[in-house]
Design a protein around this motif. Structure first.
Motif, PDB file in Angstrom:
ATOM      1  N   TRP A  30     -19.457  34.699   6.023  1.00  0.00           N
ATOM      2  CA  TRP A  30     -19.669  34.436   7.438  1.00  0.00           C
ATOM      3  C   TRP A  30     -19.380  32.994   7.811  1.00  0.00           C
ATOM      4  N   SER A  31     -19.569  32.054   6.867  1.00  0.00           N
ATOM      5  CA  SER A  31     -19.398  30.635   7.190  1.00  0.00           C
ATOM      6  C   SER A  31     -17.944  30.190   7.155  1.00  0.00           C
ATOM      7  N   ILE A  32     -17.090  30.897   6.409  1.00  0.00           N
ATOM      8  CA  ILE A  32     -15.678  30.525   6.328  1.00  0.00           C
ATOM      9  C   ILE A  32     -14.939  31.077   7.538  1.00  0.00           C
ATOM     10  N   ASP A  33     -14.154  30.217   8.138  1.00  0.00           N
ATOM     11  CA  ASP A  33     -13.396  30.614   9.324  1.00  0.00           C
ATOM     12  C   ASP A  33     -12.133  31.364   8.883  1.00  0.00           C
ATOM     13  N   ILE A  34     -12.237  32.661   8.786  1.00  0.00           N
ATOM     14  CA  ILE A  34     -11.129  33.502   8.343  1.00  0.00           C
ATOM     15  C   ILE A  34     -10.679  34.391   9.491  1.00  0.00           C
ATOM     16  N   ASN A  35      -9.395  34.384   9.720  1.00  0.00           N
ATOM     17  CA  ASN A  35      -8.822  35.262  10.741  1.00  0.00           C
ATOM     18  C   ASN A  35      -8.515  36.607  10.084  1.00  0.00           C
ATOM     19  N   TRP A  36      -9.495  37.503  10.133  1.00  0.00           N
ATOM     20  CA  TRP A  36      -9.361  38.778   9.418  1.00  0.00           C
ATOM     21  C   TRP A  36      -8.240  39.637   9.984  1.00  0.00           C
ATOM     22  N   SER A  37      -7.892  39.439  11.237  1.00  0.00           N
ATOM     23  CA  SER A  37      -6.828  40.260  11.823  1.00  0.00           C
ATOM     24  C   SER A  37      -5.468  39.977  11.189  1.00  0.00           C
ATOM     25  N   ARG A  38      -5.295  38.778  10.630  1.00  0.00           N
ATOM     26  CA  ARG A  38      -4.012  38.434  10.013  1.00  0.00           C
ATOM     27  C   ARG A  38      -3.812  39.108   8.666  1.00  0.00           C
ATOM     28  N   LEU A  39      -4.887  39.641   8.094  1.00  0.00           N
ATOM     29  CA  LEU A  39      -4.738  40.347   6.818  1.00  0.00           C
ATOM     30  C   LEU A  39      -3.816  41.553   6.938  1.00  0.00           C
ATOM     31  N   ILE A  40      -3.727  42.099   8.131  1.00  0.00           N
ATOM     32  CA  ILE A  40      -2.850  43.254   8.326  1.00  0.00           C
ATOM     33  C   ILE A  40      -1.390  42.865   8.136  1.00  0.00           C
ATOM     34  N   ASP A  41      -1.056  41.619   8.471  1.00  0.00           N
ATOM     35  CA  ASP A  41       0.336  41.167   8.383  1.00  0.00           C
ATOM     36  C   ASP A  41       0.711  40.668   6.993  1.00  0.00           C
ATOM     37  N   VAL A  42      -0.262  40.526   6.084  1.00  0.00           N
ATOM     38  CA  VAL A  42       0.019  39.947   4.769  1.00  0.00           C
ATOM     39  C   VAL A  42       1.039  40.768   3.969  1.00  0.00           C
ATOM     40  N   PRO A  43       0.899  42.089   3.836  1.00  0.00           N
ATOM     41  CA  PRO A  43       1.897  42.838   3.047  1.00  0.00           C
ATOM     42  C   PRO A  43       3.316  42.678   3.575  1.00  0.00           C
ATOM     43  N   ALA A  44       3.490  42.714   4.895  1.00  0.00           N
ATOM     44  CA  ALA A  44       4.829  42.566   5.458  1.00  0.00           C
ATOM     45  C   ALA A  44       5.384  41.178   5.196  1.00  0.00           C
ATOM     46  N   GLU A  45       4.542  40.131   5.288  1.00  0.00           N
ATOM     47  CA  GLU A  45       5.009  38.769   5.038  1.00  0.00           C
ATOM     48  C   GLU A  45       5.389  38.586   3.567  1.00  0.00           C
ATOM     49  N   ILE A  46       4.599  39.163   2.664  1.00  0.00           N
ATOM     50  CA  ILE A  46       4.930  39.073   1.233  1.00  0.00           C
ATOM     51  C   ILE A  46       6.271  39.745   0.959  1.00  0.00           C
ATOM     52  N   ALA A  47       6.476  40.917   1.529  1.00  0.00           N
ATOM     53  CA  ALA A  47       7.741  41.624   1.330  1.00  0.00           C
ATOM     54  C   ALA A  47       8.912  40.811   1.890  1.00  0.00           C
ATOM     55  N   ARG A  48       8.710  40.148   3.032  1.00  0.00           N
ATOM     56  CA  ARG A  48       9.785  39.362   3.637  1.00  0.00           C
ATOM     57  C   ARG A  48      10.173  38.190   2.752  1.00  0.00           C
ATOM     58  N   TYR A  49       9.197  37.476   2.212  1.00  0.00           N
ATOM     59  CA  TYR A  49       9.503  36.321   1.367  1.00  0.00           C
ATOM     60  C   TYR A  49      10.082  36.751   0.019  1.00  0.00           C
ATOM     61  N   LEU A  50       9.624  37.864  -0.503  1.00  0.00           N
ATOM     62  CA  LEU A  50      10.229  38.372  -1.744  1.00  0.00           C
ATOM     63  C   LEU A  50      11.700  38.716  -1.529  1.00  0.00           C
ATOM     64  N   TRP A  51      12.019  39.277  -0.356  1.00  0.00           N
ATOM     65  CA  TRP A  51      13.410  39.585  -0.043  1.00  0.00           C
ATOM     66  C   TRP A  51      14.238  38.302   0.073  1.00  0.00           C
ATOM     67  N   LEU A  52      13.684  37.266   0.707  1.00  0.00           N
ATOM     68  CA  LEU A  52      14.396  36.001   0.851  1.00  0.00           C
ATOM     69  C   LEU A  52      14.643  35.341  -0.511  1.00  0.00           C
ATOM     70  N   MET A  53      13.711  35.501  -1.434  1.00  0.00           N
ATOM     71  CA  MET A  53      13.842  34.829  -2.722  1.00  0.00           C
ATOM     72  C   MET A  53      14.728  35.582  -3.705  1.00  0.00           C
ATOM     73  N   PHE A  54      14.643  36.908  -3.693  1.00  0.00           N
ATOM     74  CA  PHE A  54      15.282  37.663  -4.773  1.00  0.00           C
ATOM     75  C   PHE A  54      16.431  38.558  -4.313  1.00  0.00           C
ATOM     76  N   SER A  55      16.723  38.606  -3.024  1.00  0.00           N
ATOM     77  CA  SER A  55      17.856  39.433  -2.580  1.00  0.00           C
ATOM     78  C   SER A  55      19.188  38.802  -2.979  1.00  0.00           C
ATOM     79  N   ASP A  56      19.272  37.479  -2.932  1.00  0.00           N
ATOM     80  CA  ASP A  56      20.513  36.786  -3.297  1.00  0.00           C
ATOM     81  C   ASP A  56      20.165  35.447  -3.935  1.00  0.00           C
TER      82      ASP A  56
END
Length: 270
Positions: A30-56
């Motif tokens: 409760w004391s840590i200021d965490i934007n829990w709504s952004r957790l929904i976007d984490v899988p998509a962001e991870i996939a995007r950066y993995l594509w940028l790093m390993f696609s070429d």
């Protein structure tokens, strides 16, 4: 005739401990200021950066990545050797029966204090003297290694069979003779295993120390990440993963051979 089942002993202090731990965990969330709504976007962001790093991947940077990785391995090896040279004699002094109680207490407290400080903090303190060089990283790994190797060492010494030690003392041998002929033959495999395992840890830690600019693959990884050259970052990560896994596999095989000995062949089947 009925058997009386003893009552379960009450431990109110244990309930208080569990309630306190639960309260601390809940308050931490409760004391840590965490934007829990952004957790929904984490899988998509991870996939995007993995594509940028390993696609070429930018394989043109492979030679430089291998060279910087070799520098990280050199840093880890030097830190391991220095840590071994310092921690091994101190671990014998910290073991019960071989060091004076005041010395033993001071060494054990020192080992604990060293383990409590991360390598990167030690490196920041050392770089004020040595500067941003690979030597800074090696010294930081050596200092941190003294804490872990010292603890593992004296625990190994205290866990051996005391029979050979007593036999050496009964024959008129002193402390040094007991260590040489009674302790070391039994604890040597454990010491060798600890040294190899510490080298594995230092290889991974050397990449982290590169984040503060002491050289090696971590320094290169930080630079290209800041400039968002993801294709080069992908190559660097591939090199780090492959080299680290290779060293871990080789070290594990050597440690297994040391602790288990050579495989025994079944002569009846030949």
């Amino acid at each position: 005739m009925s058997l009386a089942i003893p009552l379960k002993p009450r431990q109110p202090w244990l309930r208080v401990v569990w309630i306190s731990v639960t309260a601390v965990v809940v308050l931490a969330f409760w004391s840590i200021d965490i934007n829990w709504s952004r957790l929904i976007d984490v899988p998509a962001e991870i996939a995007r950066y993995l594509w940028l790093m390993f696609s070429d991947p930018n394989w043109d940077k492979l030679p430089e990545a291998l060279w910087q990785t070799w520098r990280s391995i050199q840093m880890a090896w030097l830190g391991t050797v220095l840590g071994i040279l310092i921690a091994t004699p101190l671990s014998f002094l910290a073991a019960r029966g071989y060091g004076a109680p005041p010395v033993r207490g001071v060494l054990r407290i020192g080992f604990a204090l060293i383990r409590a400080v991360p390598e990167i903090i030690i490196a920041i303190v050392i770089l004020s003297v040595t500067g941003l060089t690979p030597l800074t990283g090696a010294l930081a790994l050596a200092v941190n290694g003294v804490g872990t190797l010292g603890k593992w060492g004296y625990e190994s010494v205290e866990g051996i069979d005391q029979g050979p030690v007593e036999a050496v003392r009964a024959a008129g041998g002193g402390t040094m003779h007991a260590l040489r002929w009674g302790v070391w033959p039994q604890s040597a495999p454990a010491f060798f295993s600890f040294w190899l395992y510490r080298f594995e840890i230092n290889v991974r830690s050397s990449a982290v120390l590169g984040l503060i600019g002491v050289g090696g693959i971590g320094d290169m990884l930080t630079s290209y990440t800041q400039y968002r050259e993801w294709s080069t970052v992908g190559v660097l990560l591939i090199v780090v993963v492959v080299v680290t896994m290779s060293i871990d596999a080789a070290s594990a095989a050597i440690r297994r051979r040391i602790t288990e000995g050579a495989p025994v062949r079944d002569l009846d089947r030949q």
